[in-house]
Write a protein that holds these residues in place. Structure first.
Motif, PDB file in Angstrom:
ATOM      1  N   ILE A 186       0.858  -1.068  -0.121  1.00 55.38           N
ATOM      2  CA  ILE A 186       0.139   0.001   0.046  1.00 55.38           C
ATOM      3  C   ILE A 186       0.879   1.468   0.080  1.00 55.38           C
ATOM      4  O   ILE A 186       1.793   1.390   0.711  1.00 55.38           O
ATOM      5  CB  ILE A 186      -0.897  -0.045   1.212  1.00 55.38           C
ATOM      6  N   LYS A 187       0.698   2.217  -0.787  1.00 51.17           N
ATOM      7  CA  LYS A 187       1.159   3.367  -1.100  1.00 51.17           C
ATOM      8  C   LYS A 187       0.286   4.698  -0.595  1.00 51.17           C
ATOM      9  O   LYS A 187      -0.815   4.671  -1.027  1.00 51.17           O
ATOM     10  CB  LYS A 187       1.887   3.540  -2.359  1.00 51.17           C
ATOM     11  N   LEU A 188       0.758   5.577   0.131  1.00 47.50           N
ATOM     12  CA  LEU A 188       0.119   6.694   0.358  1.00 47.50           C
ATOM     13  C   LEU A 188       0.623   8.173  -0.108  1.00 47.50           C
ATOM     14  O   LEU A 188       1.845   8.417  -0.054  1.00 47.50           O
ATOM     15  CB  LEU A 188      -0.115   6.982   1.807  1.00 47.50           C
ATOM     16  N   SER A 189      -0.228   8.954  -0.732  1.00 43.53           N
ATOM     17  CA  SER A 189       0.197  10.296  -0.909  1.00 43.53           C
ATOM     18  C   SER A 189      -0.168  11.304  -0.215  1.00 43.53           C
ATOM     19  O   SER A 189      -1.539  11.524  -0.057  1.00 43.53           O
ATOM     20  CB  SER A 189      -0.188  10.396  -2.551  1.00 43.53           C
ATOM     21  N   ASN A 244      -8.535   6.433   6.601  1.00 41.35           N
ATOM     22  CA  ASN A 244      -8.113   7.757   7.076  1.00 41.35           C
ATOM     23  C   ASN A 244      -9.178   7.889   8.187  1.00 41.35           C
ATOM     24  O   ASN A 244     -10.128   7.270   8.396  1.00 41.35           O
ATOM     25  CB  ASN A 244      -8.119   8.785   5.945  1.00 41.35           C
ATOM     26  N   TRP A 298      -4.027  12.448   3.494  1.00 41.99           N
ATOM     27  CA  TRP A 298      -3.531  11.725   2.550  1.00 41.99           C
ATOM     28  C   TRP A 298      -4.438  10.806   1.659  1.00 41.99           C
ATOM     29  O   TRP A 298      -5.691  10.736   2.040  1.00 41.99           O
ATOM     30  CB  TRP A 298      -2.654  10.533   3.033  1.00 41.99           C
ATOM     31  N   ASN A 299      -4.040  10.371   0.591  1.00 45.99           N
ATOM     32  CA  ASN A 299      -4.966   9.411  -0.414  1.00 45.99           C
ATOM     33  C   ASN A 299      -4.102   8.034  -0.536  1.00 45.99           C
ATOM     34  O   ASN A 299      -2.887   8.117  -0.960  1.00 45.99           O
ATOM     35  CB  ASN A 299      -5.385  10.072  -1.573  1.00 45.99           C
ATOM     36  N   CYS A 300      -4.759   6.899  -0.792  1.00 44.98           N
ATOM     37  CA  CYS A 300      -4.283   5.724  -1.322  1.00 44.98           C
ATOM     38  C   CYS A 300      -3.680   6.042  -2.872  1.00 44.98           C
ATOM     39  O   CYS A 300      -4.802   6.322  -3.616  1.00 44.98           O
ATOM     40  CB  CYS A 300      -5.279   4.553  -1.057  1.00 44.98           C
TER      41      CYS A 300
END
Length: 437
Positions: A289-292, A311, A433-435
């Protein structure tokens, strides 16, 4: 009778002449820089008989003298650094008093299986040799306290090493390791772990539960994150030159901050505070999983154990699978994370024997669940009033504490815990943040 050892400097008309005592020449070695004349057997015998520690470094030995086998059973330490040994003789087990064996800087590719019978060894230095694998026989050296394997060609560690219950120092820097086994954290006496200059992408989650470890050095690897949970022993972690790391978990950041209050620690790991602004989109795996962060042009990658994240605005029910794993864990292990109001971090972990047998029964039915439980929670809920373990699902808050520019990630077991934390997080600036798919 005096013989000469003549050093010839290749590019200069200088000669340095050193006198050594010798009865005869055994052979000459010439490499355009110097001529070497061996020490005769009579002198070796005299040295063996008079000493219990042999300093045989830099003697260009290609094999251990046979005379050591007959007259050296009283020897306790042997220094053989920077020689030309390609292996050890099987008769080395007859040196039953040797406790320290230093073989740094040779050409050893294999070790004799008989080495496993040298149970008296406490220090074994095999650094800077030609080993492509760790011989299984090393796992039987039950009294080893220090095992040095730096600068070889190792790609894995044999499971037999789990038997090294007295091991305190394990040095594996300068190899080709991509992963460390989880069992490395079960070595009960391990204090120092050095895996600098390898190709590690992550550290074992169970390392947070290692009871005695005080120093973990993982500089110059390919790590994308450190473990998220607080460490039981609050070790100093050196992780410089892992350019993909751009955040620390909330408890780990606080633990490292206690070490960084000392000048010497700060100079070693001064990038704890100042690395969070770089975007490494092209260097992340496809699975994790990556979060921006919306306002910071930062992308962070979470450990692979996390399968779902939410979130603070998402009031989603936790899956039954996650709840079941948590229930089994809290009935089998007492694992708490105490974040004091003065930001001190205390971790406690102990096995509850009555329920432990049930955990092992799970292994036959679901090996993945068993591994999650036995390797420990990825984090304990960061809410100070909650001690729920977290395995595959979490509510995530990302922010910065006032004393650092490093991004900090805090995990929570449910939305309510995350909301409670927000009410108390005045020193933290929180980011949306967003995925990222």
């Amino acid at each position: 009778m005096l013989k000469l050892l003549i050093f010839v400097q290749k590019d200069f008309f200088k000669y340095l002449i050193c006198f050594i005592f010798a009865d005869n020449f055994l052979h000459h070695y010439f490499n355009n820089q110097y001529i070497i004349m061996d020490i005769p057997s009579a002198e070796i015998l005299s040295e063996i008989q008079k000493k219990v520690i042999l300093h045989w470094n830099y003697r260009y030995l290609t094999e251990l003298p046979e005379i050591l086998r007959k007259y050296g059973t009283h020897i306790k330490e042997i220094y053989l650094k920077q020689n030309q040994l390609s292996g050890l003789p099987s008769w080395i087990i007859e040196l039953y008093n040797v406790t320290n064996l230093y073989l740094y800087g040779n050409f050893i590719k294999e070790l004799p299986s008989e080495l496993e019978q040298m149970n008296q060894l406490t220090v074994l230095d095999l650094s800077k040799n030609e080993l492509s694998e760790i011989p299984v026989c090393i796992g039987n050296l039950y009294n080893l306290k220090s095992l040095l394997l730096n600068d070889n060609h190792l790609t894995s560690l044999p499971n037999k090493m789990i038997n090294l219950k007295k091991l305190e120092i394990l040095a594996l820097a300068g190899n080709d390791l991509v992963i460390l086994p989880e069992w490395i954290a079960t070595l009960p006496k391990l204090q120092e772990l050095n895996v600098d200059n390898n190709s590690l992408k992550e550290l074992p989650n169970r390392l947070t539960l290692a009871p005695k470890i005080t120093v973990i050095s993982v500089c110059s690897n390919r790590l994308k994150h450190l473990p998220l949970n607080g460490f039981l022993s609050s070790p100093l972690i050196r992780y410089s030159a892992n350019d993909n790391i751009n955040y620390l978990s909330y408890p780990v950041l606080l633990q490292l901050n206690t070490h960084l209050s000392f000048t010497w620690a700060s100079s070693i790991n001064n990038d704890v505070y100042y690395r969070c602004k770089t975007n490494y989109k092209d260097k992340f795996s496809n699975m994790n999983i990556k979060l921006s962060l919306q306002d910071n042009n930062v992308l962070i990658e979470l450990p692979r154990q996390l399968l779902k994240v939410y979130n603070i605005y998402q009031n989603t029910a936790t899956s039954l699978y996650e709840l079941a794993i948590r229930r089994i864990y809290v009935e089998s292990f007492k694992h708490t994370l105490n974040l004091r109001t003065n930001w001190e971090v205390f971790v406690n972990y102990e096995s509850m024997k009555l329920a432990e047998a049930f955990v092992f029964e799970i292994q036959n039915a679901d090996n993945t669940s068993y591994n999650l439980i036995i390797n420990g929670a990825i984090s304990i809920c960061t809410n100070i009033d909650c001690q729920q373990p977290i395995f595959t699902e979490a509510w995530v808050i990302i922010g910065q504490l006032y004393f650092t520019t490093t991004l900090s990630v805090a995990l929570f077991c449910q939305r309510r815990c995350a909301s409670e934390f927000m009410k108390r997080s005045n020193p933290m600036t929180v980011f949306d943040w967003n995925c990222v798919d």
